[in-house]
Design a protein around this motif. Structure first.
Motif, PDB file in Angstrom:
ATOM      1  N   LEU A  24       0.799  -1.224   0.000  1.00 44.62           N
ATOM      2  CA  LEU A  24       0.000   0.000   0.000  1.00 44.62           C
ATOM      3  C   LEU A  24       0.835   1.280   0.000  1.00 44.62           C
ATOM      4  O   LEU A  24       0.495   2.228  -0.718  1.00 44.62           O
ATOM      5  N   PRO A  25       1.913   1.374   0.786  1.00 42.33           N
ATOM      6  CA  PRO A  25       2.694   2.622   0.749  1.00 42.33           C
ATOM      7  C   PRO A  25       3.200   2.972  -0.653  1.00 42.33           C
ATOM      8  O   PRO A  25       3.206   4.136  -1.042  1.00 42.33           O
ATOM      9  N   LEU A  26       3.625   1.958  -1.405  1.00 42.77           N
ATOM     10  CA  LEU A  26       4.113   2.214  -2.752  1.00 42.77           C
ATOM     11  C   LEU A  26       2.980   2.717  -3.645  1.00 42.77           C
ATOM     12  O   LEU A  26       3.146   3.678  -4.395  1.00 42.77           O
ATOM     13  N   HIS A  27       1.810   2.065  -3.562  1.00 47.43           N
ATOM     14  CA  HIS A  27       0.667   2.494  -4.361  1.00 47.43           C
ATOM     15  C   HIS A  27       0.241   3.915  -3.980  1.00 47.43           C
ATOM     16  O   HIS A  27      -0.047   4.747  -4.846  1.00 47.43           O
ATOM     17  N   THR A  28       0.174   4.188  -2.676  1.00 55.11           N
ATOM     18  CA  THR A  28      -0.268   5.503  -2.212  1.00 55.11           C
ATOM     19  C   THR A  28       0.712   6.591  -2.640  1.00 55.11           C
ATOM     20  O   THR A  28       0.305   7.688  -3.043  1.00 55.11           O
ATOM     21  N   MET A  29       1.996   6.280  -2.555  1.00 54.97           N
ATOM     22  CA  MET A  29       3.015   7.247  -2.940  1.00 54.97           C
ATOM     23  C   MET A  29       2.883   7.598  -4.426  1.00 54.97           C
ATOM     24  O   MET A  29       2.948   8.769  -4.821  1.00 54.97           O
ATOM     25  N   VAL A  30       2.643   6.582  -5.255  1.00 60.54           N
ATOM     26  CA  VAL A  30       2.498   6.806  -6.698  1.00 60.54           C
ATOM     27  C   VAL A  30       1.213   7.569  -7.006  1.00 60.54           C
ATOM     28  O   VAL A  30       1.219   8.545  -7.775  1.00 60.54           O
ATOM     29  N   GLY A  42      -0.540   9.507  -5.006  1.00 56.98           N
ATOM     30  CA  GLY A  42      -0.420  10.864  -4.490  1.00 56.98           C
ATOM     31  C   GLY A  42       0.393  11.755  -5.403  1.00 56.98           C
ATOM     32  O   GLY A  42       0.061  12.930  -5.618  1.00 56.98           O
ATOM     33  N   ALA A  43       1.462  11.186  -5.977  1.00 57.90           N
ATOM     34  CA  ALA A  43       2.295  11.964  -6.893  1.00 57.90           C
ATOM     35  C   ALA A  43       1.565  12.245  -8.201  1.00 57.90           C
ATOM     36  O   ALA A  43       1.632  13.353  -8.744  1.00 57.90           O
ATOM     37  N   ILE A  44       0.836  11.239  -8.719  1.00 62.36           N
ATOM     38  CA  ILE A  44       0.105  11.413  -9.975  1.00 62.36           C
ATOM     39  C   ILE A  44      -0.970  12.490  -9.843  1.00 62.36           C
ATOM     40  O   ILE A  44      -1.158  13.323 -10.732  1.00 62.36           O
ATOM     41  N   LEU A  45      -1.671  12.478  -8.700  1.00 60.52           N
ATOM     42  CA  LEU A  45      -2.752  13.442  -8.488  1.00 60.52           C
ATOM     43  C   LEU A  45      -2.246  14.787  -7.971  1.00 60.52           C
ATOM     44  O   LEU A  45      -3.029  15.711  -7.772  1.00 60.52           O
ATOM     45  N   GLY A  46      -0.940  14.899  -7.741  1.00 63.44           N
ATOM     46  CA  GLY A  46      -0.365  16.154  -7.290  1.00 63.44           C
ATOM     47  C   GLY A  46      -0.692  16.513  -5.852  1.00 63.44           C
ATOM     48  O   GLY A  46      -0.590  17.678  -5.461  1.00 63.44           O
ATOM     49  N   VAL A  47      -1.059  15.511  -5.049  1.00 62.80           N
ATOM     50  CA  VAL A  47      -1.426  15.762  -3.656  1.00 62.80           C
ATOM     51  C   VAL A  47      -0.206  15.787  -2.755  1.00 62.80           C
ATOM     52  O   VAL A  47      -0.151  16.524  -1.766  1.00 62.80           O
ATOM     53  N   ARG A  73       4.222  15.529  -2.629  1.00 67.52           N
ATOM     54  CA  ARG A  73       5.483  15.544  -3.367  1.00 67.52           C
ATOM     55  C   ARG A  73       6.375  14.386  -2.925  1.00 67.52           C
ATOM     56  O   ARG A  73       6.537  14.134  -1.736  1.00 67.52           O
ATOM     57  N   LEU A  74       6.920  13.675  -3.889  1.00 67.91           N
ATOM     58  CA  LEU A  74       7.840  12.589  -3.567  1.00 67.91           C
ATOM     59  C   LEU A  74       9.193  13.163  -3.139  1.00 67.91           C
ATOM     60  O   LEU A  74       9.674  14.129  -3.699  1.00 67.91           O
ATOM     61  N   THR A  75       9.776  12.563  -2.126  1.00 66.90           N
ATOM     62  CA  THR A  75      11.122  12.923  -1.692  1.00 66.90           C
ATOM     63  C   THR A  75      11.952  11.656  -1.579  1.00 66.90           C
ATOM     64  O   THR A  75      11.412  10.557  -1.425  1.00 66.90           O
ATOM     65  N   ALA A  76      13.263  11.818  -1.663  1.00 63.62           N
ATOM     66  CA  ALA A  76      14.147  10.655  -1.539  1.00 63.62           C
ATOM     67  C   ALA A  76      13.970   9.986  -0.180  1.00 63.62           C
ATOM     68  O   ALA A  76      14.021   8.756  -0.062  1.00 63.62           O
ATOM     69  N   ARG A  77      13.729  10.798   0.857  1.00 58.88           N
ATOM     70  CA  ARG A  77      13.581  10.253   2.209  1.00 58.88           C
ATOM     71  C   ARG A  77      12.347   9.345   2.298  1.00 58.88           C
ATOM     72  O   ARG A  77      12.386   8.278   2.894  1.00 58.88           O
ATOM     73  N   LYS A  78      11.240   9.785   1.707  1.00 61.20           N
ATOM     74  CA  LYS A  78      10.027   8.963   1.729  1.00 61.20           C
ATOM     75  C   LYS A  78      10.224   7.674   0.945  1.00 61.20           C
ATOM     76  O   LYS A  78       9.819   6.592   1.383  1.00 61.20           O
ATOM     77  N   ILE A  79      10.846   7.780  -0.226  1.00 62.74           N
ATOM     78  CA  ILE A  79      11.063   6.597  -1.063  1.00 62.74           C
ATOM     79  C   ILE A  79      11.943   5.585  -0.343  1.00 62.74           C
ATOM     80  O   ILE A  79      11.657   4.380  -0.318  1.00 62.74           O
ATOM     81  N   ALA A 120      -1.553  13.263   9.240  1.00 63.16           N
ATOM     82  CA  ALA A 120      -0.294  12.980   8.549  1.00 63.16           C
ATOM     83  C   ALA A 120      -0.565  12.810   7.063  1.00 63.16           C
ATOM     84  O   ALA A 120      -1.703  12.619   6.639  1.00 63.16           O
ATOM     85  N   THR A 121       0.490  12.867   6.257  1.00 65.12           N
ATOM     86  CA  THR A 121       0.344  12.732   4.809  1.00 65.12           C
ATOM     87  C   THR A 121      -0.053  11.306   4.453  1.00 65.12           C
ATOM     88  O   THR A 121       0.239  10.364   5.200  1.00 65.12           O
ATOM     89  N   PRO A 122      -0.719  11.114   3.291  1.00 62.44           N
ATOM     90  CA  PRO A 122      -1.181   9.776   2.915  1.00 62.44           C
ATOM     91  C   PRO A 122      -0.078   8.724   2.869  1.00 62.44           C
ATOM     92  O   PRO A 122      -0.269   7.592   3.315  1.00 62.44           O
ATOM     93  N   THR A 123       1.094   9.064   2.312  1.00 58.02           N
ATOM     94  CA  THR A 123       2.166   8.079   2.213  1.00 58.02           C
ATOM     95  C   THR A 123       2.670   7.656   3.583  1.00 58.02           C
ATOM     96  O   THR A 123       2.927   6.477   3.836  1.00 58.02           O
ATOM     97  N   ARG A 124       2.806   8.605   4.500  1.00 63.10           N
ATOM     98  CA  ARG A 124       3.303   8.259   5.832  1.00 63.10           C
ATOM     99  C   ARG A 124       2.302   7.401   6.592  1.00 63.10           C
ATOM    100  O   ARG A 124       2.686   6.495   7.324  1.00 63.10           O
ATOM    101  N   VAL A 125       1.024   7.688   6.430  1.00 60.65           N
ATOM    102  CA  VAL A 125       0.008   6.844   7.057  1.00 60.65           C
ATOM    103  C   VAL A 125       0.031   5.458   6.424  1.00 60.65           C
ATOM    104  O   VAL A 125       0.030   4.435   7.122  1.00 60.65           O
ATOM    105  N   ALA A 126       0.058   5.407   5.087  1.00 63.38           N
ATOM    106  CA  ALA A 126       0.047   4.122   4.390  1.00 63.38           C
ATOM    107  C   ALA A 126       1.280   3.293   4.715  1.00 63.38           C
ATOM    108  O   ALA A 126       1.235   2.056   4.716  1.00 63.38           O
TER     109      ALA A 126
END
Length: 292
Positions: free
Chosen positions: A102-108, A110-115, A117-123, A239-245
């Motif tokens: 789920l974190p990978l899907h949410t990160m992608v 979120g980035a596609i919808l512009g909600v 921003r991807l960062t190296a730290r999150k990845i 919290a942001t969607p990726t961090r929650v996911a």
């Protein structure tokens, strides 16, 4: 502290979700996927609605009701029917492992919808956490049931439903309240599930439920349904969607630990190493790099 509080709440929610996977696996032999979803979200909604009314929550605004209901139907309806089908093909731990992407899907998403921003730290953090889950469960993958890949493939596809729910729900919650948003969405999903259950004849299986199965079904609705997702939407509001996911990576760990308690499966070194990697990944993805 808002981000950390959101992550801590999401960890509790994901742990409850892991135990719900084990309970679903226990019930799947005596109920079809639609009935399992009805037990989880029908009971969950019956718990949520009185709480929302007593607390006088702020309900979604009138223009948002259709969007909230649609998200609820897609998530609490479609996603969890697919979830239950997936668990019927494979083990709770392996299904949860697929869910942990789920974190990978949410990160992608979120980035596609512009909600977000991807960062190296999150990845890096998400990658470490997912690798931790893989390490934790790798020892048991060889003993998977025949055809388990079908369940994991279905689960991986279904995860996109939850990823879109995570990303799109936050602005709707901010215009209402976490509990109001959740109650309307869960109610819409439960209503569609009940209708599908009547059409499909799913309720007939309840006549053959044992006391143990009823206890498991009630827990599925209260613990894995109402409580787990009250905590989940509270986390998404903080919290942001990726961090929650990213906390979903503890879901298969919780499923494995419950299996160890219930049926005596051993807790291996892989599991302990995986736990360390999971929490390290969550810390990296959640914390911010210091600026000069």
């Amino acid at each position: 502290m808002g981000e950390w509080a959101g992550v801590a709440i999401a960890l509790a929610s994901s742990s409850l979700g892991g135990t719900a996977a084990a309970i679903t696996r226990y019930l799947v032999g005596g109920a079809d996927p639609v009935l399992l979803a009805i037990l989880r979200w029908g009971i969950g909604f019956l718990c949520l609605l009185p709480c929302a009314l007593l607390l006088g929550v702020r309900w979604p605004q009138r223009p948002d009701w259709s969007a909230v209901a649609l998200l609820g139907i897609c998530f609490f309806g479609l996603f969890f029917i697919l979830y239950n089908i997936a668990v019927s093909y494979t083990t709770a731990a392996r299904a949860s492992l697929a869910l942990a992407t789920l974190p990978l899907h949410t990160m992608v998403v979120g980035a596609i919808l512009g909600v977000e921003r991807l960062t190296a730290r999150k990845i890096i953090g998400v990658g470490i956490a997912v690798l931790g889950v893989t390490a934790a469960l790798a020892a048991g993958l060889a003993q998977s049931p025949p055809g388990a890949w079908r369940g994991e493939l279905i689960m991986t596809g279904a995860v996109f439903c939850m990823a879109f729910y995570n990303v799109l729900s936050r602005p709707l919650m901010q215009r209402s309240s976490a509990l109001g948003f959740l109650t309307v969405g869960m109610g819409a999903g439960a209503a569609v599930l009940v209708l599908a259950g009547f059409v499909k004849g799913s309720f007939a299986a309840l006549d053959h439920f044992t006391v143990a199965q009823w206890i498991a079904g009630v827990y599925l609705g209260i613990g894995g349904g109402a409580l787990a997702f009250i905590l989940w939407v509270m986390a998404l509001a903080r919290a942001t969607p990726t961090r929650v996911a990213n906390t979903m990576t503890v879901n298969p760990i919780a499923a494995t630990l419950l299996a160890a308690l219930l049926i005596g499966e051993p807790i291996t070194a892989n599991l302990l190493i995986g736990l360390v990697a999971v929490f390290a990944g969550i810390f990296i993805a959640t914390s911010q790099a210091k600026t000069a």
